[in-house]
Design an enzyme around this catalytic site. Sequence first.
Site, mmCIF file in Angstrom:
data_model
loop_
_atom_site.group_PDB
_atom_site.id
_atom_site.type_symbol
_atom_site.label_atom_id
_atom_site.label_comp_id
_atom_site.label_asym_id
_atom_site.label_seq_id
_atom_site.Cartn_x
_atom_site.Cartn_y
_atom_site.Cartn_z
ATOM 1 N N SER A 108 79.111 32.866 118.595
ATOM 2 C CA SER A 108 77.738 33.045 117.954
ATOM 3 C C SER A 108 77.335 35.036 117.889
ATOM 4 C CB SER A 108 76.671 33.180 119.506
ATOM 5 O OG SER A 108 75.148 32.692 119.312
ATOM 6 N N ASP A 163 74.663 21.669 116.737
ATOM 7 C CA ASP A 163 74.401 22.712 117.309
ATOM 8 C C ASP A 163 72.224 23.206 117.236
ATOM 9 O OD1 ASP A 163 73.817 25.745 118.405
ATOM 10 O OD2 ASP A 163 75.521 26.230 117.063
ATOM 11 N N HIS A 197 75.136 23.976 121.173
ATOM 12 C CA HIS A 197 75.893 25.609 121.239
ATOM 13 C C HIS A 197 75.923 26.087 121.952
ATOM 14 C CE1 HIS A 197 75.447 28.856 118.437
ATOM 15 N NE2 HIS A 197 74.840 29.943 120.196
#
Length: 222
Positions: A108, A163, A197
């Site tokens: 991320s 995600d 995610h």
Amino acid sequence: MCYSFMSFPLVQVIFLHGLGDTGHSWAEAFAGIRIPHVKYICPHAPTMPVSLNMRMSMPSWFDIYGLSPEADEDEIGIKRASENIKALIDQEVKNGIPSHRILLGGFSQGGALSLYTALTTQQKLAGVVALSCWLPLRKSFPQAAANSANKDMHVLQCHGDSDPLVPFVFGSQTSEKLKGLINPANITFKSYRGLPHSACPEEMVDIKRFIEKQLPALVLQV
């Protein structure tokens, strides 16, 4: 003459965690796919107020104003964080690990920082693992990569197709952007059905294989 594999770490993975996390969680994740000759470093981001989360203080490599493609970016913070990672790489080189035997990666926000750092550094790296992320300051490229030593580096991008935080399209668009900055043949983009995610076991296996390929154990002639 015979051959022996060096048993002590002369190669390294530096992996950067995501927003609000610490290096501990990824140190545990890599313990599950540990490769004996590889040294792992999972540093912690500094704690700072994050605009995206109502200015609450949390571990963050740089400030995030929003997650839409049009959102402003913390250019000063991104560049400062990148210089800090480059300094960390320099320190490891001083400790005896050549930069081309160092693989940079992250998840991320950490993945975004790892991509930006690799594309703007004059330190030749073994490659990048970029998980569920995007390319920050994308409009500054290709000029920002003019002096990069990593135009032929290998990149493994991984992204879940479900995600909700960093949309899958961000990852695919980043992959297309990278093809104009480095050798397209060296970019691998993997998607994972139903993955939000986060990471998954299949992804960790793919990461391990990539590390083994880019950071093979050195063989000495005896």
